[in-house]
Design a protein around this motif. Structure first.
Motif, PDB file in Angstrom:
ATOM      1  N   THR A  24       0.112  -0.329  -1.116  1.00  0.00           N
ATOM      2  CA  THR A  24      -0.271   0.645  -1.472  1.00  0.00           C
ATOM      3  C   THR A  24      -1.032   0.224  -3.080  1.00  0.00           C
ATOM      4  OG1 THR A  24      -0.557   2.213   0.403  1.00  0.00           O
ATOM      5  CG2 THR A  24      -1.541   2.563  -2.234  1.00  0.00           C
ATOM      6  N   ASP A  80     -11.142  -1.149  -2.127  1.00  0.00           N
ATOM      7  CA  ASP A  80      -9.434  -1.393  -1.980  1.00  0.00           C
ATOM      8  C   ASP A  80      -9.706   0.642  -2.859  1.00  0.00           C
ATOM      9  OD1 ASP A  80      -8.212  -3.442  -1.098  1.00  0.00           O
ATOM     10  OD2 ASP A  80      -8.673  -4.110  -2.945  1.00  0.00           O
ATOM     11  N   ILE A 101      -7.687   2.118   1.210  1.00  0.00           N
ATOM     12  CA  ILE A 101      -6.268   1.262   2.174  1.00  0.00           C
ATOM     13  C   ILE A 101      -5.687   2.038   3.274  1.00  0.00           C
ATOM     14  CG2 ILE A 101      -4.234   0.984   0.579  1.00  0.00           C
ATOM     15  CD1 ILE A 101      -6.043   0.269  -1.744  1.00  0.00           C
TER      16      ILE A 101
END
Length: 221
Positions: A122, A137, A142
């Motif tokens: 992450t 993203d 994520i």
């Protein structure tokens, strides 16, 4: 060599895939990059997949498998192996990809599993998003992608382990160190993989790399 990379997003598939491709002089077939390229160029395929990518959802199998067939056929025509990443995402997709590759005589020699934890990937993905301004993203996307990965990947890894083609590596160390270990292992395997029947292969854990390499070199002598 015909190598398949399996890893959570942000674990370094692109970096290690490019390294393997350069080392063995084989094409790097990155399904995610191919899909994003279609989106960037505004192709019909790109318009079909853009929503899936933006939400972090899985792209439909017919699209992914079509891309796979196209690029495996090109690698075969060029007389090379390949390094593949971005597929499979599910066990059903893994079996369909295997059937496609088998039909073309291009099944994988090694499935390379890059192990990584959620917190680290992450952090990497958020940093990359800032640098590359990638809409797929965000923190929410994520989280969705990692949840999907956890849900669907374990059965896939177990299936590859049963086939004896799974090689696992700790991808949380510096990328250059991970890359050196991967190339050392693949070099040791490159002259052997086509000689060992699939039913006699066993999964490998690269945390014991030194001992494992000794075993392979002794087997060659």
């Amino acid at each position: 060599m015909r190598v398949l990379l399996v890893a959570p997003p942000g674990a370094g598939k692109g970096t290690q895939g490019a390294l393997i491709a350069s080392h063995f002089k084989i094409p790097h077939i990155a399904i995610g990059d191919l899909l994003r390229d279609h989106v960037a160029r505004g192709t019909e395929l790109g318009r079909r997949v853009q929503g899936h990518l933006d939400r972090g959802d899985l792209v439909p199998d017919d699209i992914v498998l079509g891309l796979l067939r196209e690029h495996l056929a090109a690698a075969k025509a060029a007389g090379t192996g390949y390094v593949l990443d971005g597929i499979p995402r599910t066990l059903e997709q893994a079996k369909a990809a295997y059937a496609t590759a088998k039909e073309l005589g291009m099944t994988v020699n090694v499935v390379l599993h890059l192990k990584a934890d959620d917190d680290e990937v992450t952090r990497r993905l958020l940093a990359r998003a800032q640098q590359e301004h990638r809409s797929d993203d965000t923190a929410d996307v994520i989280r969705q992608r990692l949840e999907l990965y956890r849900q669907v990947t374990q059965p896939v890894l177990e299936w590859y382990a049963q086939r004896g083609v799974l090689v696992s590596v700790d991808a949380m160390r510096p990328a250059d160190q991970v890359g050196r270990e991967i190339l050392a292992a693949l070099d040791a395997m490159s002259t052997l993989v086509d000689l060992v029947p699939e039913e006699q292969r066993r999964p490998v854990d690269l945390t014991d790399l030194g001992e494992w390499l000794d075993q392979y070199h002794n087997g060659k002598s």
